[in-house]
Design an enzyme around this catalytic site. Structure first.
Site: not given
Ligand code: ADP
Length: 158
Positions: A17, A41, A90, A128
């Site tokens: 990040h 989440k 990514r 993460s």
């Protein structure tokens, strides 16, 4: 020069990040990192903790600010007069999701454009969720997150 937001849950911020935020800060007059205040989440860190860790990690970059947000990202961008939304990609797996989301945002807000930046090679595998999982199982993550994040993850795991 234009303004951009970089939205995400950042639970917690990691070096992937930071790499995107720092590179984006060179393209824009101002970059607002927008920390989602109501993600759907299970989070390890609350909004204030996530904001504090991101702010501390980019404190040397004067044109980056870190704030909470709760609405749709393009609405938040409009609210603060930003014209662009930054997303990090990514290899492979982020593309489909980001593409579909960018089209939805474009449908909602044609005046806001999405700019995707490729993740640096060293952070392609950094998520993460994976960082938290590895840390829980006692794996080494100190080359993937800032020192403060490492300290805070370890505190949560005691
Ligand atoms: P995650 O839980 O996947 O790390 P976030 O919702 O906090 O994600 O991600 C915010 C933004 O940062 C998204 O655009 C995501 O694709 C991007 N991002 C996440 N990890 C990386 C990475 N390792 N390299 C580049 N961009 C990333």
């Amino acid at each position: 020069m234009a303004k951009a937001i970089y939205p995400g849950s950042f639970d917690p911020v990691h070096n992937g990040h930071l790499d995107i935020a720092i590179r984006a800060s060179k393209l824009f007059e101002k970059l607002t990192v927008a920390v989602y205040d109501k993600p759907l989440k299970n989070l390890m860190f609350n909004t204030n903790e996530r904001i504090e860790m991101f702010s501390e990690s980019i404190k040397d970059y004067k044109n980056i600010e870190v704030v909470p947000f709760t609405e749709l990202a393009p609405n938040f961008a409009r609210k603060i007069n930003a014209e662009f939304i930054i997303r990090g990609l990514r290899a492979g797996f982020d593309f489909e999701q980001e593409f579909e989301m960018a089209l939805m945002w474009r449908n909602l807000a044609p005046d806001i454009d999405v700019v995707c930046m490729m993740s640096s090679l060293s952070y392609q595998f950094v998520f993460s969720s994976r960082i938290k999982e590895v840390a829980k199982l006692g794996g080494k993550i100190d080359n993937l997150v800032p020192q403060l994040v490492l300290k805070n993850i370890n505190k949560k795991l005691i």
